[in-house]
Structures are given as structure tokens and as C-alpha cells.
Design an enzyme around this catalytic site. Structure first.
Site, PDB file in Angstrom:
ATOM      1  N   GLU A 285     132.650 114.556  30.796  1.00 28.49           N
ATOM      2  CA  GLU A 285     132.938 113.419  31.670  1.00 28.49           C
ATOM      3  C   GLU A 285     134.210 112.725  31.211  1.00 28.49           C
ATOM      4  OE1 GLU A 285     128.455 112.311  33.292  1.00 28.49           O
ATOM      5  OE2 GLU A 285     129.426 110.977  31.852  1.00 28.49           O
TER       6      GLU A 285
ATOM      7  N   ARG B   7     137.661 105.270  33.305  1.00 28.76           N
ATOM      8  CA  ARG B   7     137.212 104.825  34.622  1.00 28.76           C
ATOM      9  C   ARG B   7     138.064 103.722  35.218  1.00 28.76           C
ATOM     10  NH1 ARG B   7     130.579 104.963  33.879  1.00 28.76           N
ATOM     11  NH2 ARG B   7     130.372 107.209  34.221  1.00 28.76           N
TER      12      ARG B   7
ATOM     13  N   HIS C 109     133.011 101.923  38.875  1.00 28.87           N
ATOM     14  CA  HIS C 109     132.944 103.388  38.908  1.00 28.87           C
ATOM     15  C   HIS C 109     133.874 103.880  40.001  1.00 28.87           C
ATOM     16  CE1 HIS C 109     131.461 107.480  39.027  1.00 28.87           C
ATOM     17  NE2 HIS C 109     130.746 107.234  37.946  1.00 28.87           N
TER      18      HIS C 109
ATOM     19  N   ARG D 284     133.167 100.767  29.133  1.00 30.00           N
ATOM     20  CA  ARG D 284     132.156 101.687  28.607  1.00 30.00           C
ATOM     21  C   ARG D 284     132.569 103.143  28.777  1.00 30.00           C
ATOM     22  NH1 ARG D 284     127.658 104.442  31.059  1.00 30.00           N
ATOM     23  NH2 ARG D 284     128.289 103.561  33.058  1.00 30.00           N
TER      24      ARG D 284
ATOM     25  N   HIS E 134     129.807  98.902  38.662  1.00 23.61           N
ATOM     26  CA  HIS E 134     128.888  99.885  38.089  1.00 23.61           C
ATOM     27  C   HIS E 134     128.188  99.391  36.831  1.00 23.61           C
ATOM     28  CE1 HIS E 134     127.194 103.785  37.379  1.00 23.61           C
ATOM     29  NE2 HIS E 134     127.864 103.978  36.259  1.00 23.61           N
TER      30      HIS E 134
END
Length: 523
Positions: A109, A271, A225, A363, A328
């Protein structure tokens, strides 16, 4: 009067991990505003990040977490949680997806330097982890569903939380008392019009703790997100970052790659970078799609995403999914130490509602379930070693006290839309001050007598208070870092990277021990 050893508010992965690790010697009660199987944990698609690969190691995971968090993280916290990661997932080994050799399948990811995302059921990791925890819940854990908790009961002489007040579906008030009160209420994604979050994520725990006098930190750091399913101007659900990890590419309607020449990691950039780029495209009138044509057997790898797309009329055979960024995850929250202890004795916070310093300003993907598992286990160990003292409290049904003229409420949809435009992906002093002025007119900090409000009104109050905390924190941070981007301060400030934006305790009366609740502690 019944006194629980441990009273847990919320029912996600962190809450159930705590309940399952406490053992059978404690009376444990879980209060949840909806049902156990309704919340953000259940929606988690991607997986759990843990350094278990042959070419991976905890120090690589630490480095990726710090880089994604723009070094606003507490490094000691990052090291502790990440190094415990491989051991934490062992208890879930049976539910994780494996290859033909019986080894864990590892996905990649955004912002991860190695494949380390462990998943279950393809893209139903959160659901399967929740079912696993529910299935092994000890008999001493009692769960009460549809119980909306709205106020912490305090013994102000000791600055100690001794219980909570809740309302059931009929609006009947209930008081619960405990030696240890744990908030595991999740985040606040529903404050935004575009969000991946469950309907229950309205910032209740943060608002309650703030009103009771707890410190709140880093509320400006909201992760957006990049890829939510975007249909007819509305978001319909999350398209996991694992889709891009498997090779999907962000493109405009004419097929132009969105992330080309934006970041060296392109579609797997952090992100906040991907979200800001998509936001810019949408703002200029360009639609953005995930091109999934290069992923073989997409429906087998991502069954829940496939079902969601089909339910919303997206023809996956065409190889494109329309996407837009949305709220998100909250990196800030109630300020706690690594164990989950807040600035109020007897009150703890774990999971997304807490701010331990693990995530920093942004995060790292799939670190949230890891943190929840760690905090649940660590707090359970601490409580077992520190059973706690008995709160003595007596509740009598009386006419509500502290009655004041009720505050007027913002219209919820307008609040969500204004948060998206004013305190969203791109912020500025002008936008933030305009939002602060708009929120100030509702005078949420002047509320009294919470017992007199309905559950719907209380939810709106908590959304307003949490929105105000986020707006104030965003105004105070005059730089861009991680999930917080200021167009008027577009660069990181080397002098500010480690500064915590702590909002100190509320100075009002809400949360104080009521006159008809005589409370003391027995040592």
C-alpha cells in the site's frame, strides 16, 4: 448500585481486543451506540501492517511510519507498537489469507517500502477480525447495544471519571459506573460530506472528554483517503489503497495518468499527496478514475469492493472506477500515553479516538488496526495489574438541573458541507476564520443540562464541538504538514514539526459531578 470493573464505550477492534484480553476475573460491560457489528472497524478493507516479510523488518516499518507522519510522530511510541506488530497478528493467523505454501499473503500500500499488508477475505479484513474477536469474547463481558453515551460522570474533587450517562432508543437515561472508564468511540469522519466512515463516527468521545476537562491534541490532522467511490456527486464507500497496490492507476477521463511527475511513488505516494492532487483535478472540472484493467481476477481479490461497485451501477468490465477523496481517519484526538491513560484519572482512550503520537501528521496505511490491537492488549495488561478503586455514587431521578435556554443547532448537512470546503483537503486562514465565525454563532460551549437533549440533538452538539476543535487547531498550525495543508502556508516549518497542538481542558461546568450524584472514592 452495580459497579463494573471495566466500562468500555465503543465496540471496534480496540474495544473488543481489550475486552478479550482482560480475562475472566473482571466484570466488563461494553456500551455501543449502535450494534457491535456496525462501525469503522468492520469497514476496514486493506488489512493490518506488520513487518513479517523475508525482506522486511520493524526498522523499515518504523521509518515508513515516521516518513508518512512527517516526523510529527512520537518515535518511541512508533517503535514500541511496530516492534510488537508481528506478535500481535499471531493470534489472528488462522483468519489471514495465505499462499499455496501456507505463508501469509502480503500486499503493498501507499508509502510502504515493502509488501507488509496482511489481509483476510481479500478486502474484508476488518469484518473478519471483528468476527474473530466476537467469537472468542469471554462470558464475563456484557454488551449493551443501542446505548448512546453522552456524558462522563466526574468526581471533581479527585479529577476522576467514575461513570457515564447514556440514553437508550426510547430516550430513557441510564447511569453506569466503573473503576476504569474506557472511551473507544472511534473518529469523526461523518463531520464531512465526503467520507468513508460509518454513520456512527461523529466525534462523540472526543466531545465528551473535552467537556469533562480532558486534553485534546492534534485535531487539525485529518487524513483524506484518495479513493472513495464517487457516483453522481456523492461518495458511496471506500476503494481500498490495496487496489492501487495491486497495480491500479489513477487517470483522468481522457486516460492521462494523474500522479505522473507528482511524486516518485506515483499512485502509491502518501495519502495526503494523492488526495490533494485528485482534489485539484476535480476542482478544475476533471473526473478521476481508478484504471483497474491491469488487475487480473479483480472480483476474487476484492469481493466487497466488487459488490459495492455493482450495487452502484459501475460496470467493472469497462475497467474504470470513478473516485474522489474523502475524510477517512483522525490522527489527533484525546491525548493519551501509550497505555491509553488520559489527563483525567480513571479515564482511558484507545483506538482512533485517542492521540498517542503513533500516526503523527498522517497515518501510514493499515497502521490503524495495528494500533487498536496493541492498545487493547497493553491497557488490558495495565488494568489487570491495577484493579482500581470503587466509585461510590447514588443516582436519584430528579428534575433536570442546570436548565438554560437551549442552543440553536447547525443543520447537519450544511455543517458537513462547510467542513469539507473550509476545513477540508486545502485550507487557508480566510476559510478557517470564516468557519470559526460560523460555528461560534451556535455557542456550543454554553450548553448545559445535557440530560434535556434528545440523542439526535446530542449528536449534533458533539459534531459541532468536534468541528470547532478541528477548526481552532487548523488555525493555530501555520504550516502545512501531513494531512493538514494550508494554501497560505504551503511548506513545512522546521520549527513546528514536533509541536503538539494541545487544546486544554474545557473551563465550563458540563461534566462536573451533579448535585444529586454524591460521589467519593474508597481507597
Amino acid at each position: 448500585m452495580e459497579i463494573e470493573d471495566v466500562l468500555i464505550i465503543g465496540s471496534g477492534v480496540a474495544a473488543l481486543q481489550l475486552a478479550s484480553k482482560l480475562g475472566t476475573d473482571f466484570n466488563v460491560k461494553v456500551l455501543t451506540k449502535s450494534t457491535v457489528r456496525h462501525g469503522n472497524s468492520l469497514l476496514a478493507q486493506g488489512g493490518v501492517a506488520a513487518a513479517v516479510g523475508l525482506n522486511d523488518g520493524p526498522e523499515k516499518h518504523v521509518a515508513d511510519t515516521l516518513e508518512a507522519g512527517r516526523f510529527h510522530n512520537d518515535e518511541s511510541v512508533v517503535r514500541e507498537i511496530v516492534h510488537d506488530g508481528p506478535g500481535l497478528i499471531n493470534t489472528f493467523f488462522e483468519i489471514f489469507d495465505k499462499n499455496q505454501e501456507g505463508r501469509l499473503q502480503l500486499g503493498l500500500e501507499g508509502a510502504h517500502s515493502e509488501p507488509r499488508i496482511i489481509h483476510s477475505g481479500g478486502d474484508t479484513t476488518g469484518k473478519n477480525m471483528m468476527e474473530h474477536l466476537i467469537g472468542r469474547m469471554p462470558r464475563n463481558v456484557q454488551v449493551e447495544e443501542d446505548m448512546f453515551t453522552y456524558e462522563l460522570i466526574m468526581d471533581q474533587s479527585q479529577n476522576r471519571c467514575i461513570g457515564v450517562k447514556s440514553k437508550d432508543q426510547q430516550g430513557v437515561l441510564h447511569c453506569f459506573y466503573g473503576r476504569h472508564i474506557v472511551l473507544a468511540t472511534g473518529g469523526c469522519g461523518q463531520l464531512y460530506s465526503f467520507t468513508s466512515n460509518a454513520q456512527t463516527a461523529t466525534g462523540d468521545g472526543i466531545a465528551m472528554a473535552y467537556l469533562a476537562g480532558a486534553e485534546v491534541a492534534d485535531m487539525e490532522f485529518i487524513q483524506f483517503h484518495p479513493t472513495l467511490l464517487h457516483i453522481n456527486g456523492a461518495t458511496k464507500g471506500l476503494i481500498s489503497e490495496a487496489v492501487r497496490g495491486e497495480g491500479a492507476v489513477l487517470v483522468t477521463e481522457d486516460g492521462k495518468p494523474v500522479m505522473e511527475n507528482v511524486h516518485e511513488l506515483k499512485d502509491l505516494a502518501p495519502r495526503h499527496i494523492v488526495s490533494q492532487k485528485i482534489f485539484d483535478c476535480l476542482k478544475s472540472g476533471q473526473r478521476v478514475f481508478l484504471d483497474i484493467s491491469g488487475i487480473s481476477q479483480f472480483s476474487q481479490r476484492f469481493p466487497s469492493i466488487t459488490a459495492m461497485c455493482e450495487q452502484n451501477g459501475v460496470r467493472l468490465s469497462e475497467g474504470r472506477i470513478p473516485v474522489a477523496p474523502g475524510s477517512h481517519f483522525l490522527m489527533g484526538g484525546i491525548k493519551t500515553d501509550l497505555t491509553g491513560r488520559t489527563s483525567i484519572d480513571g479515564l482511558y482512550a484507545i483506538g482512533e479516538v485517542a492521540c498517542t503520537g503513533f500516526h503523527g501528521a498522517n497515518r501510514l496505511a493499515s497502521n490503524s488496526l495495528l494500533e487498536g490491537l496493541y492498545q487493547g492488549k497493553r491497557l488490558a495488561h495495565w488494568i489487570r495489574a491495577n484493579k482500581g478503586t470503587d466509585p461510590l455514587a447514588q443516582w436519584s431521578v430528579m428534575d433536570p438541573i442546570n436548565l438554560h435556554k437551549k442552543v440553536k443547532f447547525p443543520e447537519v448537512q450544511m455543517l458537513k458541507e462547510r467542513m469539507m470546503t473550509h476545513v477540508g483537503i486545502v485550507r487557508s486562514k480566510a476559510l478557517l476564520e470564516e468557519q470559526k465565525q460560523w460555528l461560534d454563532q451556535f455557542r456550543m460551549n454554553e450548553i448545559r443540562g445535557l440530560d434535556t437533549y434528545s440523542v439526535r440533538e446530542l449528536t449534533t452538539i458533539f459534531m459541532g464541538i468536534t468541528a470547532s476543535l478541528m477548526t481552532e487547531a487548523a488555525l493555530n498550525r501555520t504550516e502545512s504538514r501531513g494531512g493538514h495543508f494550508r494554501s497560505d502556508f504551503p511548506f513545512e516549518d522546521d520549527q513546528k514539526w514536533s509541536e503538539k497542538t494541545i487544546i486544554h481542558k474545557y473551563k465550563g461546568e458540563v461534566g462536573e459531578t451533579h448535585e444529586h450524584v454524591k460521589a467519593s472514592l474508597v481507597h
